[in-house]
Design a protein around this motif. Sequence first.
Motif, PDB file in Angstrom:
ATOM      1  N   GLY A 173       0.821  -1.203   0.000  1.00 17.80           N
ATOM      2  CA  GLY A 173       0.000   0.000   0.000  1.00 17.80           C
ATOM      3  C   GLY A 173       0.857   1.256   0.000  1.00 17.80           C
ATOM      4  O   GLY A 173       2.027   1.241  -0.393  1.00 17.80           O
ATOM      5  N   PHE A 174       0.281   2.359   0.461  1.00 14.52           N
ATOM      6  CA  PHE A 174       0.946   3.666   0.451  1.00 14.52           C
ATOM      7  C   PHE A 174       2.342   3.630   1.071  1.00 14.52           C
ATOM      8  O   PHE A 174       3.319   4.005   0.440  1.00 14.52           O
ATOM      9  N   ASN A 175       2.401   3.218   2.314  1.00 20.21           N
ATOM     10  CA  ASN A 175       3.662   3.292   3.049  1.00 20.21           C
ATOM     11  C   ASN A 175       4.740   2.390   2.463  1.00 20.21           C
ATOM     12  O   ASN A 175       5.894   2.798   2.329  1.00 20.21           O
ATOM     13  N   SER A 176       4.380   1.169   2.110  1.00 20.30           N
ATOM     14  CA  SER A 176       5.358   0.232   1.559  1.00 20.30           C
ATOM     15  C   SER A 176       5.877   0.696   0.207  1.00 20.30           C
ATOM     16  O   SER A 176       7.070   0.579  -0.089  1.00 20.30           O
ATOM     17  N   LEU A 177       4.994   1.225  -0.636  1.00 21.96           N
ATOM     18  CA  LEU A 177       5.428   1.710  -1.944  1.00 21.96           C
ATOM     19  C   LEU A 177       6.284   2.969  -1.807  1.00 21.96           C
ATOM     20  O   LEU A 177       7.286   3.126  -2.509  1.00 21.96           O
ATOM     21  N   ALA A 178       5.908   3.857  -0.889  1.00 23.02           N
ATOM     22  CA  ALA A 178       6.708   5.064  -0.663  1.00 23.02           C
ATOM     23  C   ALA A 178       8.103   4.687  -0.155  1.00 23.02           C
ATOM     24  O   ALA A 178       9.100   5.297  -0.560  1.00 23.02           O
ATOM     25  N   LEU A 179       8.183   3.683   0.695  1.00 22.34           N
ATOM     26  CA  LEU A 179       9.470   3.220   1.191  1.00 22.34           C
ATOM     27  C   LEU A 179      10.306   2.628   0.058  1.00 22.34           C
ATOM     28  O   LEU A 179      11.509   2.856  -0.017  1.00 22.34           O
ATOM     29  N   ARG A 180       9.654   1.915  -0.854  1.00 20.66           N
ATOM     30  CA  ARG A 180      10.380   1.367  -2.009  1.00 20.66           C
ATOM     31  C   ARG A 180      10.911   2.491  -2.899  1.00 20.66           C
ATOM     32  O   ARG A 180      12.021   2.408  -3.423  1.00 20.66           O
ATOM     33  N   VAL A 181      10.120   3.550  -3.078  1.00 21.16           N
ATOM     34  CA  VAL A 181      10.585   4.714  -3.855  1.00 21.16           C
ATOM     35  C   VAL A 181      11.840   5.288  -3.205  1.00 21.16           C
ATOM     36  O   VAL A 181      12.832   5.572  -3.864  1.00 21.16           O
ATOM     37  N   GLN A 182      11.790   5.440  -1.908  1.00 13.97           N
ATOM     38  CA  GLN A 182      12.892   6.045  -1.155  1.00 13.97           C
ATOM     39  C   GLN A 182      14.143   5.180  -1.180  1.00 13.97           C
ATOM     40  O   GLN A 182      15.248   5.682  -1.389  1.00 13.97           O
ATOM     41  N   GLU A 183      13.988   3.868  -0.983  1.00 15.54           N
ATOM     42  CA  GLU A 183      15.150   2.993  -0.860  1.00 15.54           C
ATOM     43  C   GLU A 183      15.664   2.464  -2.198  1.00 15.54           C
ATOM     44  O   GLU A 183      16.863   2.383  -2.396  1.00 15.54           O
ATOM     45  N   THR A 184      14.777   2.098  -3.100  1.00 14.12           N
ATOM     46  CA  THR A 184      15.195   1.490  -4.363  1.00 14.12           C
ATOM     47  C   THR A 184      15.473   2.536  -5.436  1.00 14.12           C
ATOM     48  O   THR A 184      16.501   2.495  -6.097  1.00 14.12           O
ATOM     49  N   LEU A 185      14.538   3.469  -5.611  1.00 10.66           N
ATOM     50  CA  LEU A 185      14.700   4.489  -6.647  1.00 10.66           C
ATOM     51  C   LEU A 185      15.541   5.673  -6.182  1.00 10.66           C
ATOM     52  O   LEU A 185      15.933   6.507  -6.980  1.00 10.66           O
ATOM     53  N   LYS A 186      15.769   5.750  -4.870  1.00  9.43           N
ATOM     54  CA  LYS A 186      16.540   6.860  -4.282  1.00  9.43           C
ATOM     55  C   LYS A 186      15.911   8.213  -4.617  1.00  9.43           C
ATOM     56  O   LYS A 186      16.579   9.168  -4.971  1.00  9.43           O
ATOM     57  N   ARG A 187      14.592   8.275  -4.515  1.00  7.46           N
ATOM     58  CA  ARG A 187      13.822   9.495  -4.794  1.00  7.46           C
ATOM     59  C   ARG A 187      12.950   9.832  -3.599  1.00  7.46           C
ATOM     60  O   ARG A 187      12.649   8.985  -2.763  1.00  7.46           O
ATOM     61  N   ASN A 188      12.490  11.074  -3.557  1.00  3.34           N
ATOM     62  CA  ASN A 188      11.581  11.521  -2.515  1.00  3.34           C
ATOM     63  C   ASN A 188      10.155  11.220  -2.962  1.00  3.34           C
ATOM     64  O   ASN A 188       9.686  11.798  -3.948  1.00  3.34           O
ATOM     65  N   PRO A 189       9.425  10.351  -2.266  1.00  5.39           N
ATOM     66  CA  PRO A 189       8.069  10.004  -2.689  1.00  5.39           C
ATOM     67  C   PRO A 189       7.049  11.120  -2.479  1.00  5.39           C
ATOM     68  O   PRO A 189       5.918  11.017  -2.942  1.00  5.39           O
ATOM     69  N   HIS A 190       7.450  12.204  -1.824  1.00  7.33           N
ATOM     70  CA  HIS A 190       6.525  13.296  -1.517  1.00  7.33           C
ATOM     71  C   HIS A 190       6.778  14.545  -2.351  1.00  7.33           C
ATOM     72  O   HIS A 190       6.311  15.624  -2.014  1.00  7.33           O
ATOM     73  N   ASN A 191       7.511  14.426  -3.459  1.00  6.22           N
ATOM     74  CA  ASN A 191       7.885  15.610  -4.234  1.00  6.22           C
ATOM     75  C   ASN A 191       6.942  15.934  -5.391  1.00  6.22           C
ATOM     76  O   ASN A 191       7.207  16.837  -6.173  1.00  6.22           O
ATOM     77  N   GLY A 192       5.860  15.189  -5.548  1.00  2.00           N
ATOM     78  CA  GLY A 192       4.882  15.482  -6.594  1.00  2.00           C
ATOM     79  C   GLY A 192       5.081  14.691  -7.872  1.00  2.00           C
ATOM     80  O   GLY A 192       4.290  14.829  -8.804  1.00  2.00           O
ATOM     81  N   ASN A 193       6.121  13.871  -7.941  1.00  2.00           N
ATOM     82  CA  ASN A 193       6.313  13.018  -9.114  1.00  2.00           C
ATOM     83  C   ASN A 193       5.455  11.767  -8.990  1.00  2.00           C
ATOM     84  O   ASN A 193       4.979  11.433  -7.906  1.00  2.00           O
ATOM     85  N   LEU A 194       5.268  11.061 -10.096  1.00  2.00           N
ATOM     86  CA  LEU A 194       4.507   9.824 -10.109  1.00  2.00           C
ATOM     87  C   LEU A 194       5.472   8.646 -10.125  1.00  2.00           C
ATOM     88  O   LEU A 194       6.476   8.678 -10.832  1.00  2.00           O
ATOM     89  N   PHE A 195       5.143   7.618  -9.359  1.00  2.00           N
ATOM     90  CA  PHE A 195       5.970   6.427  -9.269  1.00  2.00           C
ATOM     91  C   PHE A 195       5.096   5.215  -9.588  1.00  2.00           C
ATOM     92  O   PHE A 195       4.069   5.004  -8.935  1.00  2.00           O
ATOM     93  N   CYS A 196       5.493   4.454 -10.599  1.00  2.00           N
ATOM     94  CA  CYS A 196       4.685   3.347 -11.104  1.00  2.00           C
ATOM     95  C   CYS A 196       5.314   2.000 -10.760  1.00  2.00           C
ATOM     96  O   CYS A 196       6.524   1.834 -10.851  1.00  2.00           O
TER      97      CYS A 196
END
Length: 115
Positions: free
Chosen positions: A22-45
């Motif tokens: 869900g939200f938290n797990s996917l945001a954590l994956r964005v942060q750790e795997t993609l090395k991006r900020n999940p709260h910056n307004g970009n879309l992560f698929c």
Amino acid sequence: MIGLSSDVRVWLATGHTDMRKGFNSLALRVQETLKRNPHNGNLFCFRGRRGDLLKVIWHDGQGACLFVKRLERGRFLWPSMADGVVTISAAQLSYLLSGIDWRMPQKTWRPEAAG
């Protein structure tokens, strides 16, 4: 509806993702795997193992939004793990969500003269 500005980037998490996340797990994956900020307004698929399910997480400034699409037929075309971090344009995202090959969409023929 997602109101995308011209500077929004769309990131694809290569490989497959557990679609139970869900939200938290996917945001954590964005942060750790993609090395991006999940709260910056970009879309992560994220795409599931079978390839027919896609999740998009987006933070609109007030909270996280999670969009899910399942194709009735076919699969979402996805980069391999070897491609590393992949970013696409908003137009390519539109192709992707429609089940069209976003890597090389076919241009339609346009006439050169009116007569």
